[in-house]
Motif scaffolding. Structure first.
Motif, PDB file in Angstrom:
ATOM      1  N   LEU A 134      36.414  15.501  42.197  1.00  0.00           N
ATOM      2  CA  LEU A 134      36.940  16.395  43.218  1.00  0.00           C
ATOM      3  C   LEU A 134      38.267  16.993  43.011  1.00  0.00           C
ATOM      4  N   ILE A 135      39.183  16.180  42.787  1.00  0.00           N
ATOM      5  CA  ILE A 135      40.543  16.482  42.482  1.00  0.00           C
ATOM      6  C   ILE A 135      40.578  17.400  41.266  1.00  0.00           C
ATOM      7  N   LEU A 136      40.000  16.802  40.247  1.00  0.00           N
ATOM      8  CA  LEU A 136      40.093  17.397  39.101  1.00  0.00           C
ATOM      9  C   LEU A 136      39.335  18.957  39.075  1.00  0.00           C
ATOM     10  N   VAL A 137      38.350  18.991  39.838  1.00  0.00           N
ATOM     11  CA  VAL A 137      37.641  20.549  39.877  1.00  0.00           C
ATOM     12  C   VAL A 137      38.651  21.200  40.844  1.00  0.00           C
TER      13      VAL A 137
ATOM     14  N   ASP B  69      43.123  27.713  23.573  1.00  0.00           N
ATOM     15  CA  ASP B  69      43.390  26.920  24.530  1.00  0.00           C
ATOM     16  C   ASP B  69      43.605  27.757  25.950  1.00  0.00           C
ATOM     17  N   LEU B  70      43.583  26.947  27.043  1.00  0.00           N
ATOM     18  CA  LEU B  70      43.829  27.674  28.277  1.00  0.00           C
ATOM     19  C   LEU B  70      45.043  27.092  28.753  1.00  0.00           C
ATOM     20  N   ILE B  71      45.979  27.719  27.884  1.00  0.00           N
ATOM     21  CA  ILE B  71      47.551  27.437  28.427  1.00  0.00           C
ATOM     22  C   ILE B  71      47.823  28.030  29.763  1.00  0.00           C
ATOM     23  N   VAL B  72      48.460  27.370  30.527  1.00  0.00           N
ATOM     24  CA  VAL B  72      49.010  28.022  31.665  1.00  0.00           C
ATOM     25  C   VAL B  72      50.412  27.461  32.102  1.00  0.00           C
TER      26      VAL B  72
ATOM     27  N   LEU C 163      44.392  26.255  39.136  1.00  0.00           N
ATOM     28  CA  LEU C 163      44.919  26.789  37.698  1.00  0.00           C
ATOM     29  C   LEU C 163      44.299  28.144  37.230  1.00  0.00           C
ATOM     30  N   TYR C 164      42.974  28.205  37.306  1.00  0.00           N
ATOM     31  CA  TYR C 164      42.155  29.322  36.862  1.00  0.00           C
ATOM     32  C   TYR C 164      41.265  29.668  37.947  1.00  0.00           C
TER      33      TYR C 164
END
Length: 158
Positions: free
Chosen positions: A112-115, A64-67, A121-122
């Motif tokens: 666009l917001i999701l990207v 997973d990409l946990i942050v 985040l990453y």
């Protein structure tokens, strides 16, 4: 502080890009103007390429990409996923065929917001590709907004 799994965003992006490509192909098939058809075909191809990129990113990460994010960011991310046009029937039911460009505007804005959130985040994950996609999504949104502004949809036969 809470943890958030960035794979949820990637999965939503894969799903959204796939479905919006289908939407743009459908719009291309409905329009009669050759330039409009070409634009919707290009938009669909862009979205298919974006889907492939996000799918590839998902496969690059075994786990997973946990942050860690603060509570407000966590709530915002959860809302983005929950109220996605493609995942929320209540949102979908508000629109009819004639709203195709309004739907496209919502989808492009949401994407666009999701990207942007994914990039925040990453920042070190596929930064070059993400920046290219953000530019393309902005172009898509601009096209849809200009089309709405010019009230082009009656001439497109939608």
């Amino acid at each position: 502080m809470k943890t958030y799994n960035g794979k949820d965003l990637l999965m939503l992006l894969v799903e959204s890009e796939k479905k919006v490509a289908i939407l743009y192909h459908e719009l291309s098939n409905q329009v009669s103007h050759p330039k409009a058809k070409a634009v919707f075909d290009k938009l669909a191809k862009d979205e298919e390429r974006h889907e492939e990129m996000y799918t590839s990113l998902m496969h690059q990460f075994e786990g997973d990409l946990i942050v860690e994010v603060d509570d407000e960011a966590h709530e915002f991310l959860e809302s983005l996923v929950k109220f996605s046009y493609f995942r929320n029937d209540a949102v979908k039911k508000r629109f009819v065929k004639e709203d195709a460009l309004v739907i496209a505007e919502k989808i492009e804005r949401d994407t666009l917001i999701l990207v942007q959130e994914l990039h925040t985040l990453y920042p070190n994950i596929a930064s070059k590709e993400i920046n290219i996609v953000m530019k393309e999504e902005k172009k898509h949104l601009n096209f849809v907004l200009r089309t709405l502004e010019n009230q082009m949809y009656p001439t497109l036969g939608l």
